[in-house]
Design an enzyme around this catalytic site. Sequence first.
Site, short mmCIF file in Angstrom:
data_model
loop_
_atom_site.label_atom_id
_atom_site.label_comp_id
_atom_site.label_asym_id
_atom_site.label_seq_id
_atom_site.Cartn_x
_atom_site.Cartn_y
_atom_site.Cartn_z
N CYS A 28 0.82 -1.21 0.00
CA CYS A 28 0.00 0.00 0.00
C CYS A 28 0.85 1.27 0.00
O CYS A 28 0.45 2.30 -0.54
CB CYS A 28 -0.91 0.03 1.22
SG CYS A 28 -1.81 -1.49 1.54
N CYS B 254 -5.23 -2.27 -1.26
CA CYS B 254 -6.11 -3.40 -1.59
C CYS B 254 -7.20 -2.97 -2.56
O CYS B 254 -7.83 -1.92 -2.40
CB CYS B 254 -6.71 -3.97 -0.32
SG CYS B 254 -5.47 -4.57 0.85
N CYS C 279 -2.90 3.51 3.09
CA CYS C 279 -3.38 2.39 3.90
C CYS C 279 -4.60 2.81 4.70
O CYS C 279 -4.88 4.00 4.86
CB CYS C 279 -2.28 1.92 4.84
SG CYS C 279 -1.84 0.17 4.65
N ASP C 280 -5.28 1.82 5.25
CA ASP C 280 -6.56 2.05 5.91
C ASP C 280 -6.52 3.16 6.95
O ASP C 280 -7.41 4.00 7.02
CB ASP C 280 -7.03 0.76 6.59
CG ASP C 280 -7.35 -0.34 5.60
OD1 ASP C 280 -7.09 -0.14 4.40
OD2 ASP C 280 -7.86 -1.39 6.02
N LYS C 281 -5.52 3.14 7.82
CA LYS C 281 -5.51 4.07 8.96
C LYS C 281 -4.69 5.32 8.70
O LYS C 281 -4.90 6.34 9.36
CB LYS C 281 -4.97 3.36 10.22
CG LYS C 281 -5.71 2.07 10.56
CD LYS C 281 -7.21 2.26 10.63
CE LYS C 281 -7.96 0.95 10.72
NZ LYS C 281 -7.81 0.06 9.58
N SER D 263 -13.09 -5.79 8.79
CA SER D 263 -12.38 -5.24 7.64
C SER D 263 -13.37 -4.81 6.57
O SER D 263 -14.49 -5.33 6.49
CB SER D 263 -11.45 -6.31 7.07
OG SER D 263 -11.10 -6.03 5.75
N GLU E 82 -9.76 -5.77 13.86
CA GLU E 82 -10.64 -6.24 12.80
C GLU E 82 -10.67 -7.76 12.79
O GLU E 82 -9.72 -8.42 13.20
CB GLU E 82 -10.16 -5.74 11.43
CG GLU E 82 -10.36 -4.26 11.24
CD GLU E 82 -9.92 -3.79 9.86
OE1 GLU E 82 -9.34 -4.61 9.11
OE2 GLU E 82 -10.14 -2.62 9.54
N ASP F 109 -2.74 -3.35 8.06
CA ASP F 109 -3.83 -4.21 8.53
C ASP F 109 -3.73 -5.62 7.94
O ASP F 109 -3.94 -6.61 8.63
CB ASP F 109 -5.18 -3.60 8.13
CG ASP F 109 -5.51 -2.35 8.92
OD1 ASP F 109 -4.60 -1.83 9.59
OD2 ASP F 109 -6.66 -1.90 8.87
#
Length: 559
Positions: A50, A196, A123-125, A475, A449, A82
């Site tokens: 990512c 992702c 990335c997610d966070k 997730s 998650e 993650d």
Amino acid sequence: MPTPRRSLTTTGGISRAPNRAMLRAVGFHDDDFDRPMIGVASLFSDITPCNAHLDRLARKAIEGIRAGGGVGQIFGAPTATDGIMMGHQGMRYSLVSREVIADSIEVVAGGMNHDGLIAIGGCDKNMPGCLMAMARLNIPSIFVYGGSILPGVSAEGKDIDIVSIFEAVGQYQANKLSEAGVHNIECEACPGAGACGGMYTANTMSSAIEAMGMSLTYDASYPGVSSAKERETFLAGKALVNLIEKEIIPRDIINRKSLENAYTAVLALGGSTNAVLHLMAIAREAEVEWTLADFDRLGDKVPDLADLKPSGKYVMFDLHKAGGTPAVMRALLDAGFLHGDCITVTGKTVAENLKDVASIYKNTRQVVIQPIDKPMHAKGHIIILKGNLAPEGAVAKVSGLKKRSITGPAKVFDCEEDCFQAIQARDIKPGDIVVVRGEGPVGGPGMREMLAVTAALSGQGLGEQIGLITDGRFSGGTRGLVVGHVCPEAWTGGPIALLKTGDLVTIDADKKELTVQLDDAEWARRKAAWKKPEIREKRGVLAKYARTVRPASEGATTG
């Protein structure tokens, strides 16, 4: 009269000669001290695909800043991943990292008195963490998404992604896939750099941020490995200098109407439940009033249009080929779902940015976004549930579900690992309501998650046959009748702490209810017997987080 540049506090006048001496050592020239000084927060790391290419993009941002008349400074912030931390204790650090990222960016840009900020994340966070810092600092800011990964290709020639390998583990456990088959998917699921590929949390948040107006048009849908992403990052650098000149700051952009635009995009694209946590956290940092009721209000009117993974067929690259996020936004604007008058980081309004963009429906061959009058789901796919198990609320993603309610016996686990062992042992049966508690913001600590759990259940063919509730998270790649963010959480004495295996639990998506069949007397007996546990961690960042975090119903922030 223009506001004096913040950076002059650091570089202006004879008394700041020592400061300038140090800056000269990293490449500043005389005329650079007359330019806006701009921080470039790069979330680069080679820990995860990512973020593995973000250093290249950061250099493009520096070029754009210089071309626009500013001078840039690259600095780093930590990013945990993650996908790699999923399924073990490392996942406790995931949501915590959002707060650490926001703090880190604030520390550097605030301490340096930067005139503006570009943050580049993938990335997610790190994306919501960057936006939280921008809202706190309230200096001209632009977010750049690192872009989505391209799909992998399986041995059968099908598109696959990171969730494919999580589900392959469950298929192997159910004797539906050989070890060699798992290995093939493992090797092909992630073909290179980028976040992702499905409408999981990364693509959800990038789309939300673009709709909010805090990134340039097309930011969310350009692939990570594309020259278009490099050009966009260069232009973001130039645009930021323009923002500084116009004195447009994040809190001019982030307001109730732009948050409505952001969540409307999430709903229309079938995005992740994590958007609820992250948008609430961003709103809190921007001092905008926003509650769970606002999510539910919008969810009742915005349709889910996207045939995107995890509940659909396609990935972000397919949406990019069909016209990208702006084409979807144009369709939503034309249909009256977006506020076109919201100002954005271009210095123009949403409507002005989309003026020359064709609606996604102009592309008659695209199959990713369904017609507004024939949506995937007529109402929002994310719902807020309440009931005697979640008096302060819980969050569920119901897209793609054939079965929208279930009543069954609870199978209670006090951590994710115990639940995963039961799944491996094939102890979960059709009709069960799996309860994973002690995984909330305080209890985890960190609100892990549960993708490893839900993907394994889906791989075993149980995804549509069981319910699952947790005070942790799911997730963006999760599918099935699952409910997360249950509040209050078990560790603080929420009703989920009082459940016992065998209790009859009901999840009803249509009624938006999460309940257990227990009479008042039994509730009272269990509550009287419950003892508040100590925080699991005694020191370090997890302990700090557990001591200061707010409930998930308030965004699980520490600020």
